[in-house]
Design an enzyme around this catalytic site. Sequence first.
Site, PDB file in Angstrom:
ATOM      1  CD  GLU A  36     156.317  31.478 -14.222  1.00  0.00           C
ATOM      2  OE1 GLU A  36     156.519  30.364 -14.836  1.00  0.00           O
ATOM      3  OE2 GLU A  36     156.373  31.491 -12.891  1.00  0.00           O
ATOM      4  CG  ASP A  38     152.913  41.096 -14.642  1.00  0.00           C
ATOM      5  OD1 ASP A  38     151.900  41.051 -14.094  1.00  0.00           O
ATOM      6  OD2 ASP A  38     154.052  41.606 -14.001  1.00  0.00           O
ATOM      7  CB  SER A  83     119.971  46.874  10.931  1.00  0.00           C
ATOM      8  OG  SER A  83     119.016  47.713  11.439  1.00  0.00           O
ATOM      9  CG  LEU A  84     119.103  41.005   9.833  1.00  0.00           C
ATOM     10  CD1 LEU A  84     119.922  39.743   9.325  1.00  0.00           C
ATOM     11  CD2 LEU A  84     117.944  40.928   9.131  1.00  0.00           C
ATOM     12  CD  GLU A 113     121.600  33.891   4.006  1.00  0.00           C
ATOM     13  OE1 GLU A 113     120.859  33.599   2.945  1.00  0.00           O
ATOM     14  OE2 GLU A 113     121.822  34.867   4.356  1.00  0.00           O
ATOM     15  CE  LYS A 115     125.402  40.209  11.910  1.00  0.00           C
ATOM     16  NZ  LYS A 115     126.659  41.234  11.860  1.00  0.00           N
ATOM     17  CG  ASP A 117     133.279  41.787  10.910  1.00  0.00           C
ATOM     18  OD1 ASP A 117     132.545  42.834  10.642  1.00  0.00           O
ATOM     19  OD2 ASP A 117     134.552  41.879  11.512  1.00  0.00           O
ATOM     20  NE  ARG A 136     122.956  49.136   7.169  1.00  0.00           N
ATOM     21  CZ  ARG A 136     122.160  47.850   7.272  1.00  0.00           C
ATOM     22  NH1 ARG A 136     122.421  46.854   6.808  1.00  0.00           N
ATOM     23  NH2 ARG A 136     121.184  48.053   8.431  1.00  0.00           N
ATOM     24  CE1 TYR A 225     122.840  39.978   2.575  1.00  0.00           C
ATOM     25  CE2 TYR A 225     125.220  39.505   2.577  1.00  0.00           C
ATOM     26  CZ  TYR A 225     124.056  40.250   2.713  1.00  0.00           C
ATOM     27  OH  TYR A 225     124.324  41.444   3.304  1.00  0.00           O
ATOM     28  CE  LYS A 288     118.945  36.620   5.011  1.00  0.00           C
ATOM     29  NZ  LYS A 288     119.563  36.565   3.825  1.00  0.00           N
ATOM     30  CE  LYS A 312     127.461  41.173  16.036  1.00  0.00           C
ATOM     31  NZ  LYS A 312     127.824  42.536  15.882  1.00  0.00           N
ATOM     32  CB  CYS A 406     155.926  62.644  26.492  1.00  0.00           C
ATOM     33  SG  CYS A 406     155.455  61.969  24.969  1.00  0.00           S
ATOM     34  CB  CYS A 409     158.534  64.581  22.867  1.00  0.00           C
ATOM     35  SG  CYS A 409     157.363  65.132  24.062  1.00  0.00           S
ATOM     36  CB  CYS A 424     152.666  64.411  25.587  1.00  0.00           C
ATOM     37  SG  CYS A 424     153.936  65.468  24.815  1.00  0.00           S
ATOM     38  CB  CYS A 430     155.193  65.463  20.803  1.00  0.00           C
ATOM     39  SG  CYS A 430     154.798  63.429  21.508  1.00  0.00           S
TER      40      CYS A 430
END
Length: 670
Positions: A36, A38, A83-84, A113, A115, A117, A136, A225, A288, A312, A406, A409, A424, A430
């Site tokens: 539908e 498409d 960077s901060l 704001e 942060k 990831d 960046r 941002y 900020k 963080k 191992c 193997c 190993c 292996c």
Amino acid sequence: MSTSQIKERVETLVQELNNHNYNYYVLAQPTISDFEFDKKLEELASLEKAYPELQDPDSPTQKVGGDITKQFETVKHKWPMLSLGNTYNEQDLNEFDERVRKAIGDNFEYVCELKFDGLSLSLTYENGRLLRAVTRGDGTKGDDVTTNAKTIQTIPKNLKGNEFPEMFEIRGEVFMHKPAFDRLNAERLENNEVPYANPRNFASGTLKMQDSSEVAKRPLDCFLYFLYTDKRLYNTHWESLEAVKSWGFHVCEHTRLCKNIKEVLDFVHYWEEKRFGLSYDIDGIVIKVNNYSQQQELGFTAKSPRWAISYKYKAQEVETILEKVTYQVGRTGAVTPVANLKPVLLAGTTVKRATLHNANEIVRLDLHEGDTVLVEKGGEIIPKIISVNTIKRRSGAAPIIYPEVCPECGSNLIRKEGEAVHYCPNDEACPPQIIGKMQHFISRKAMNVEGLGQETIDSFYRNGLLQHISDLYSLFEKEGQLKELNRFGEKSIKNMLEGIEKSKQMPFEKVLFGLGIRYVGETVAKKLTAHFKNIDSLMNATLSELTAADEIGERIAESIVEYFKEPRHIEQIEVLRRHGLQFETSETLIELQSTKLEGLSFIISGVFANYSRDELKDIIEANGGKILSSISAKLNYLVAGDNMGPSKLEKAVKLKIPMISDAELLQMLK
């Protein structure tokens, strides 16, 4: 239909399809079938073709990509992407607030704001149209990924209204929503493909793909941002955010204006718990100073603005049960233990596995079968066991014993004296080692085989098309078999074979690095090829001859001797040589511009405004200087830029190594 009815139908289809894209990609809850969807897309494309004046630049039909980017152009940022400063400590936030007050007084506000990831991106607009999208990079220069960025639904190609400046930049974060990531990984598992590790890495890898039509199939999003203009348009950051929303940019709705540090801390505390209910990952809060004049008054350090800081969140911890320990074999043969856990909710996701690193870690934790363990999600991505609750250990529980053979193997594992890792030694038979070595060989830093990815290597091995690195150069004879594989079309095969053929021109140092000899990294490969000139001299070198080479220690030398003792390795090298790979250094040596740096050694560390580290390295070598790989008492100068590693700085200070800037280096040449 009348013109007004056609216009209304186009607008309706655009709105419907954008909503369906959001439901599918972001919420992972499609409300119509693919068929539908498409059909609606086909109808819209047909109307836009017949009435091009009605085509919206942000129409779903315009977000399909198709252009191929062979190499990403490096672009210098007009405004550096700094960077901060980070903190995990609320006291640091209070001290940050005190520093701000001391500098500008008490009359100011903060903007808080989430942060995100994800992957930082800078967008440049000219006359309301997207001109350029740049990653960046090192903060000074980044990669031009405009073609790929144009496929992201929430990045407008053309802006609304006419209140925006003629030219400006806006910064943001590209990311992937967790439901879409989970859906995509479920599809990969169903197709017996390797799942992706986390949404951030997936978003980053997608934005650097060469085929924009493939990027368009992957559900990326972007929050914007921060606005940069030559002439200030607004007095505050908050005003600029409100403005860019009206221009059509996607701004996070959870941003808040705070009057004081108490309101900032309330915001931090609120999202520490609520973040797991978001559809995307965050790892903290960015704070900020709101007023631009006050930001300017506070200024910058060499690395970060004094008017902003990021808080963080600490990794969460939770108790669960260790069900069993399994073992993974990497490309070098290193065997890593993995803890399989009773599923437990941690940091908003269900954790079932955690890394145990090596045998020493099992001993350190004193792990027993069925133990109750404390698990932490380090960096919000990789769970790890940090301790065992021995009080809850059941009576008679058997200790976890690291295996002697191992798991893949059955070969006897080896562990060299002074090393923590078991290996190993069966690297030619292996399976995980074979696949891993081929994936390393084709990687960007090694042979850089375009059109061939890690998942494809895995698929080819499972289908019996590849057993050794050298088999890559026999794929030309297996086009028929390649075409029989699912999800591998004629265009993909053509691009891959062209990439394989092109890789034959990679220099000897790249080939040597690509072979995957233990301890032979990029720098060591360069030193070896510069000293021995060709593979035959290297293969026949004795231990003492190897250690006589620049910066080649005994451990590296022993690994090289052991590698070339194995007849199967020699056989592979001969096959690769017959295929035309480069096993000899080019005689085009560096042309000396002067000998002003002769007898002097350098290490380059950090980020520089006017040069890349490779450019500085070339300047040093072209004037007779020598580049070392590590700091020691033999080092003459450390060329130090911004964001230099703290361990290098500490060691250089301890050894009293002179530190110079790039400008001082150039002054030495005058």
